[in-house]
Design an enzyme around this catalytic site. Sequence first.
Site, PDB file in Angstrom:
ATOM      1  N   ARG A 197      35.649 124.585  -0.320  1.00 28.08           N
ATOM      2  CA  ARG A 197      35.063 123.954  -1.494  1.00 28.08           C
ATOM      3  C   ARG A 197      34.650 125.044  -2.473  1.00 28.08           C
ATOM      4  NH1 ARG A 197      37.235 119.947  -0.357  1.00 28.08           N
ATOM      5  NH2 ARG A 197      36.398 117.853   0.025  1.00 28.08           N
ATOM      6  N   HIS A 229      44.009 123.419  -6.180  1.00 25.47           N
ATOM      7  CA  HIS A 229      43.502 122.542  -5.111  1.00 25.47           C
ATOM      8  C   HIS A 229      44.662 121.776  -4.460  1.00 25.47           C
ATOM      9  CE1 HIS A 229      39.721 120.154  -3.723  1.00 25.47           C
ATOM     10  NE2 HIS A 229      40.615 120.276  -2.749  1.00 25.47           N
ATOM     11  N   GLU A 277      35.939 122.540 -10.925  1.00 25.88           N
ATOM     12  CA  GLU A 277      37.385 122.534 -11.157  1.00 25.88           C
ATOM     13  C   GLU A 277      37.834 121.268 -11.882  1.00 25.88           C
ATOM     14  OE1 GLU A 277      39.443 121.063  -7.111  1.00 25.88           O
ATOM     15  OE2 GLU A 277      38.269 122.879  -6.904  1.00 25.88           O
TER      16      GLU A 277
END
Length: 334
Positions: free
Chosen positions: A231, A300, A260
Amino acid sequence: MQISFFELENWEKEIFQKALPKHKLLFDPKPLTARNALKHKDSEVLAIFVFSKITKQVLDKFSKLKYIATMSTGFDHIDLEEAKKRGIKVSNVPFYGQNTVAEHAFALLQALNRHIVEAVWRTRNQKFDYKGLMGSDLAGKTIGILGTGNIGQHMIRYANAFNMNVIAYDKFKSLALEKKLNFKYVSLKKLCTTADFISLHLPLVEGTCHIIGEKEFDVMKKSAMIINTGRGPLIDTKALIDALNKNKIGGAALDVLELEDDLRKEAKMASSSFVNPNRLHGLVKNHALLHKPNVIVTPHLAFYTREAVTRIMDTSAQNIKGYINKKYKNLVKM
């Protein structure tokens, strides 16, 4: 019943259409927000991913909501306390891609260590020059793994295969696991001072936010490289940028960043009148990372293989069926 899904691709929709043929399914390719929630206000079930932030303001839009299925392992994007107050149950996908995420983490480690991104850009620009791109052998180096859960364990196995020395930090230690996988538990300080590579595989919970910050960077080797597929807030971004600027560490490879979601929306935010100054500051900090030569950032996608995503969809479908049949699966403790 009406079930709303967010952030799905077309082929992913088909999995739920086949699994839940008797129900009214609504699909929105965008994350759930207070803005698009009104289109789904009559839904009893929401199926979301990590970019859908389930806040009190979002929950206020749903008078009939009884169940949220997050198609992720992490659930820090959901206000669990508020959901509990409203009697809304939440499930997650605890296991789907332990090897998948670890494979990406190790790919990032290799790419950073061997300057793969810079090398590719050079050759694409017809510059066949390896000056400044010297890497280092992994054999004999020490890797520090933060978090010895399922993903961390895969990372340990891969590191062993490369003949690396493995040390790990975890609040919950398993001596049996330590012996089985041939690694050694150490303190966080010992890990930071010893490791040549540091890979983060912790959940974002109380006590892990900014677990790597200024104090930790100050004791790392100047050649140390840090990899984060966990994370974004596990690392203090300001401290990371400072460490990179002052050459306190060798580099960073990040699949996750603080704020993000703002990076994804930055074009829209730039002309917005409701930009939060603190969030904008975080966005600027992240931009500083994106342009550093010794930093690799991926969007991600550590989880993003067809096999892993299929497992996510299948498990989420079973979770929703469990709610419908009152045989709950993978409920998050609240």
